[in-house]
Design a protein around this motif. Structure first.
Motif, PDB file in Angstrom:
ATOM      1  N   VAL A  35       5.335  72.440   9.129  1.00 36.45           N
ATOM      2  CA  VAL A  35       6.082  71.911  10.282  1.00 36.45           C
ATOM      3  C   VAL A  35       6.859  70.658   9.883  1.00 36.45           C
ATOM      4  CG1 VAL A  35       5.817  70.777  12.522  1.00 36.45           C
ATOM      5  CG2 VAL A  35       4.595  72.903  12.044  1.00 36.45           C
ATOM      6  N   VAL A  36       6.206  69.748   9.131  1.00 36.49           N
ATOM      7  CA  VAL A  36       6.888  68.526   8.694  1.00 36.49           C
ATOM      8  C   VAL A  36       8.106  68.860   7.840  1.00 36.49           C
ATOM      9  CG1 VAL A  36       6.665  66.491   7.209  1.00 36.49           C
ATOM     10  CG2 VAL A  36       4.870  67.034   8.861  1.00 36.49           C
ATOM     11  N   LEU A  37       7.947  69.788   6.909  1.00 44.41           N
ATOM     12  CA  LEU A  37       9.078  70.178   6.066  1.00 44.41           C
ATOM     13  C   LEU A  37      10.161  70.852   6.890  1.00 44.41           C
ATOM     14  CD1 LEU A  37       7.153  71.496   2.921  1.00 44.41           C
ATOM     15  CD2 LEU A  37       8.413  69.352   3.151  1.00 44.41           C
ATOM     16  N   ASN A  38       9.736  71.652   7.868  1.00 43.98           N
ATOM     17  CA  ASN A  38      10.700  72.315   8.746  1.00 43.98           C
ATOM     18  C   ASN A  38      11.522  71.280   9.528  1.00 43.98           C
ATOM     19  OD1 ASN A  38      11.314  75.047   9.017  1.00 43.98           O
ATOM     20  ND2 ASN A  38      10.504  75.135  11.092  1.00 43.98           N
ATOM     21  N   LEU A  39      10.830  70.273  10.056  1.00 45.00           N
ATOM     22  CA  LEU A  39      11.509  69.224  10.800  1.00 45.00           C
ATOM     23  C   LEU A  39      12.398  68.378   9.882  1.00 45.00           C
ATOM     24  CD1 LEU A  39       8.663  68.017  13.206  1.00 45.00           C
ATOM     25  CD2 LEU A  39      10.504  69.648  13.653  1.00 45.00           C
ATOM     26  N   SER A  40      11.966  68.239   8.631  1.00 48.95           N
ATOM     27  CA  SER A  40      12.788  67.505   7.667  1.00 48.95           C
ATOM     28  C   SER A  40      14.116  68.217   7.434  1.00 48.95           C
ATOM     29  CB  SER A  40      12.043  67.347   6.340  1.00 48.95           C
ATOM     30  OG  SER A  40      10.843  66.620   6.521  1.00 48.95           O
ATOM     31  N   LEU A  41      14.070  69.557   7.403  1.00 45.38           N
ATOM     32  CA  LEU A  41      15.311  70.311   7.249  1.00 45.38           C
ATOM     33  C   LEU A  41      16.233  70.093   8.445  1.00 45.38           C
ATOM     34  CD1 LEU A  41      13.963  73.702   5.814  1.00 45.38           C
ATOM     35  CD2 LEU A  41      15.145  71.880   4.579  1.00 45.38           C
ATOM     36  N   VAL A  42      15.641  70.043   9.644  1.00 44.30           N
ATOM     37  CA  VAL A  42      16.450  69.775  10.837  1.00 44.30           C
ATOM     38  C   VAL A  42      17.058  68.377  10.744  1.00 44.30           C
ATOM     39  CG1 VAL A  42      16.417  69.496  13.337  1.00 44.30           C
ATOM     40  CG2 VAL A  42      15.094  71.327  12.272  1.00 44.30           C
ATOM     41  N   GLY A  43      16.235  67.398  10.327  1.00 48.00           N
ATOM     42  CA  GLY A  43      16.745  66.041  10.189  1.00 48.00           C
ATOM     43  C   GLY A  43      17.872  65.947   9.187  1.00 48.00           C
ATOM     44  N   MET A  44      17.746  66.679   8.085  1.00 45.36           N
ATOM     45  CA  MET A  44      18.807  66.654   7.077  1.00 45.36           C
ATOM     46  C   MET A  44      20.079  67.300   7.605  1.00 45.36           C
ATOM     47  SD  MET A  44      17.059  67.150   3.377  1.00 45.36           S
ATOM     48  CE  MET A  44      18.600  66.611   2.688  1.00 45.36           C
ATOM     49  N   SER A 158       7.058  83.247  11.371  1.00 39.51           N
ATOM     50  CA  SER A 158       8.516  83.120  11.278  1.00 39.51           C
ATOM     51  C   SER A 158       9.133  82.846  12.643  1.00 39.51           C
ATOM     52  CB  SER A 158       9.118  84.390  10.664  1.00 39.51           C
ATOM     53  OG  SER A 158       8.660  84.566   9.341  1.00 39.51           O
ATOM     54  N   LEU A 159       8.711  83.601  13.647  1.00 43.12           N
ATOM     55  CA  LEU A 159       9.274  83.407  14.980  1.00 43.12           C
ATOM     56  C   LEU A 159       8.818  82.076  15.584  1.00 43.12           C
ATOM     57  CD1 LEU A 159       8.841  87.039  16.352  1.00 43.12           C
ATOM     58  CD2 LEU A 159      11.005  85.900  15.812  1.00 43.12           C
ATOM     59  N   GLY A 160       7.556  81.726  15.377  1.00 46.01           N
ATOM     60  CA  GLY A 160       7.054  80.463  15.920  1.00 46.01           C
ATOM     61  C   GLY A 160       7.754  79.258  15.318  1.00 46.01           C
ATOM     62  N   LEU A 161       7.865  79.262  13.966  1.00 55.17           N
ATOM     63  CA  LEU A 161       8.543  78.149  13.311  1.00 55.17           C
ATOM     64  C   LEU A 161      10.027  78.132  13.652  1.00 55.17           C
ATOM     65  CD1 LEU A 161       6.798  78.333   9.825  1.00 55.17           C
ATOM     66  CD2 LEU A 161       6.524  76.536  11.540  1.00 55.17           C
ATOM     67  N   GLY A 162      10.618  79.327  13.791  1.00 52.52           N
ATOM     68  CA  GLY A 162      12.021  79.401  14.164  1.00 52.52           C
ATOM     69  C   GLY A 162      12.260  78.843  15.552  1.00 52.52           C
TER      70      GLY A 162
END
Length: 574
Positions: A35-44, A158-162
């Motif tokens: 989740v942290v890495l996923n949010l980092s991608l959004v932040g970037m 995949s769907l949850g993280l998406g």
């Protein structure tokens, strides 16, 4: 189809156990990292939109120094320092790689746990056996364990993280878009942040149309999983019965059957193709329009000189992010239908297991205080309720040999299963001496996958049986030719003849050394001389064992001290 609320409850019921299990610590830690890495991608992505604004402004102003600094090491633009694209790209790639890697690690751990749980439940209390007898609707349990669990874990993550990324992206960019779009005058009314409202209306319309167009895919994807499994099962069944097909010259009929199953598969696939084509027409058009739509909407402000090129590009990018986040349902609709079909199949499988385990167990062995196996007041029925055996009684002492004979179809093999405690239809009691070992050898022995050594030792752990004992047992039953193949892995039920398989079963009895040995036509594939040799072997090597045989050949009676006859639903002295 069931209502959405019921479906979501089922999905949560399948998801929750792992996250509250003994593995919850590691699972939650892995999920938190993903989740942290996923949010980092959004932040970037947010940072990148501001970088794009500075970059395109430098292009518009023909500022080569700022342009090259923004490409490589970074630099100041418009009073703000920005990292270079090379730095942003390297960080983005690193985060994306480890986000995927940790997500896959979580997937396989979750799938491993689910597989173990489903196998436990399916095998417990012989639910697998009862389902096979009584529930024709629960098709292909192998596919549900192997494929449906994999799809469920993959799609849920995949769907949850998406969805989470879409929500975070929406809230991250909606403020950016609001500040960029400014007010819009419509019929004398000023609408602040008009681009945000345009994105919301565009996405809501797209979501409603996508559901309307793609709804048939829910039923079709459920059915496709079933017909695919049916076709695969038919192929496996042909593979496992090649000799029987060859002996009957049944190739033409097998081909007809396979093609009929494949026809059902292709018919449903064509229906999926048609429904997907309609949905793709819409989603592809929706995506294409979305790529140019924000620029068209923001272009008047650009041409009026109120925003620079970089502002136009940033507005377009922010609109695309907001619209994309709001359109998650549209973009994920096809996968959502597959996920729903998977959830329904797994829920149905769980229900079938629970129903099977709740079914009346039939005559069950209970530990007795005596030294004999006894059966009292046992009535056996078929799944349709028809009574096969009425009020049967039996006593088998250690060291005694009893023969049961009778016409085919009279219930002898069903009685054999009842003595083993696996027949779920009927009533009565079977008493087995406490701590006694019983071994049941059916007409067609079960040979597990793996080495010949494992097949001989089954159900013992082959690693705990001395090699000398295994070799001595094979020699005793006349399978000397197999001694040099003990550790060869093969499909042994296809490599050995019926007679060799039955000899191997007798070798198994010598290794297990049961207190009670039950045989159901266990020598039917042997010639009379070999049959006599096998009975002499067990009576000599297992003199203390009680032996009960079900057989038709009169010669077998010579090896038994007492005979019973099954006739007209009754078990009586012969």
């Amino acid at each position: 189809m069931r209502r959405l609320g019921s479906f979501l409850r089922d999905a949560w019921a399948l998801t929750r156990p792992y996250w509250t299990s003994e593995e919850r610590g590691k699972a939650r830690l892995l999920l938190a990292a993903v989740v942290v890495l996923n949010l980092s991608l959004v932040g970037m992505t947010v940072v990148l939109t501001y970088w794009q604004r500075a970059f395109y402004n430098a292009l518009e102003e023909k500022d080569a120094g700022t342009f090259w600094s923004l490409i490589f090491l970074g630099g100041e633009a418009g009073g703000t320092w920005f990292p270079g694209f090379a730095m942003l790209a390297a960080a983005y790639i690193l985060i994306a790689v480890y986000q995927l890697y940790l997500k896959q690690a979580l997937q396989i751990r979750w799938r491993r746990w689910l597989t173990g749980r489903y196998l436990d439940e399916w095998l417990a209390e012989r639910a697998y056996y009862r389902i096979a007898l009584t529930d024709a609707q629960t098709d292909n349990p192998d596919q549900r364990v192997a494929d449906d669990l994999r799809l469920f874990v993959d799609d849920t993550l995949s769907l949850g993280l998406g969805l989470m990324s879409s929500v975070v992206t929406l809230f991250s960019f909606i403020f950016v878009l609001w500040s960029l779009s400014g007010p819009l005058e419509v019929l004398g009314v000023s609408i602040p942040g008009y681009m945000v409202w345009v994105a919301i209306l565009y996405s809501l319309l797209g979501t409603w149309l996508a559901h309307l167009i793609g709804r048939p895919l829910i039923r079709l994807n459920f059915l496709q999983q079933r017909v695919e499994a049916d076709f695969r099962y038919a192929l496996v069944r042909l593979r496992d019965n090649v000799e029987g097909v060859a002996l009957h010259n049944g190739e033409a009929d097998e081909k007809r059957g396979l093609l009929a199953r494949f026809h059902a598969l292709t018919t449903n696939w064509w229906a999926i193709m048609t429904a997907t084509k309609r949905l793709t027409f819409f989603t592809a058009g929706y995506s294409q329009v979305a790529s140019i739509f924000p620029i068209v909407v923001a272009a008047p402000a650009y041409f009026a000189g109120t925003i620079p090129l970089g502002g136009l590009i940033q507005t377009s990018s922010a609109f695309g992010q907001v619209q994309g986040a709001l359109s998650w349902f549209v973009e994920s609709y096809a996968r959502l239908t597959e996920w729903r079909a998977t959830v329904e199949r797994l829920t149905g499988f769980q229900l079938a297991i629970a129903t099977a385990r709740a079914t009346a167990a039939g005559p069950q062995p209970v530990a007795g205080s005596g030294e004999a196996v006894t059966m009292e007041g046992v009535t056996l029925s078929l799944p349709d309720g028809r009574v096969l055996v009425q009020d049967a009684a039996l006593r088998l002492e250690k060291g005694e040999a009893v023969l049961i004979s009778g016409a085919s179809g009279g219930g002898k093999s069903t009685l054999f299963r009842a003595l083993a405690g696996i027949w779920p239809f009927g009533s009565g009691t079977v008493h087995v001496p406490a701590g006694a070992r019983a071994l049941f050898l059916p007409q067609r022995p079960y040979l597990p996958l793996g080495s010949l050594r494992r097949a001989v030792c089954y159900p013992l752990d082959a690693t705990e049986v001395p090699d000398a004992d295994v070799r001595a047992a094979l020699e005793a039953v006349g399978l000397v030719r197999l001694l040099d193949r003990l550790d060869v892995e093969d499909v042994w039920d296809r490599r050995l003849s019926g007679g060799e398989q039955q000899r191997l079963a007798f070798a198994r009895a010598l290794l297990v050394r049961p207190d009670f040995l039950f045989l159901d036509e266990a020598t039917a594939s042997l010639d009379p001389a070999a049959e006599a040799a096998m009975y002499r072997l067990v009576t000599q090597r297992l003199p203390q064992a009680g032996i009960l045989s079900i057989a038709h050949r009169p010669a077998v009676a010579a090896f038994h001290g007492r005979s019973l006859v099954m006739a007209e639903g009754r078990l009586a002295a012969g």
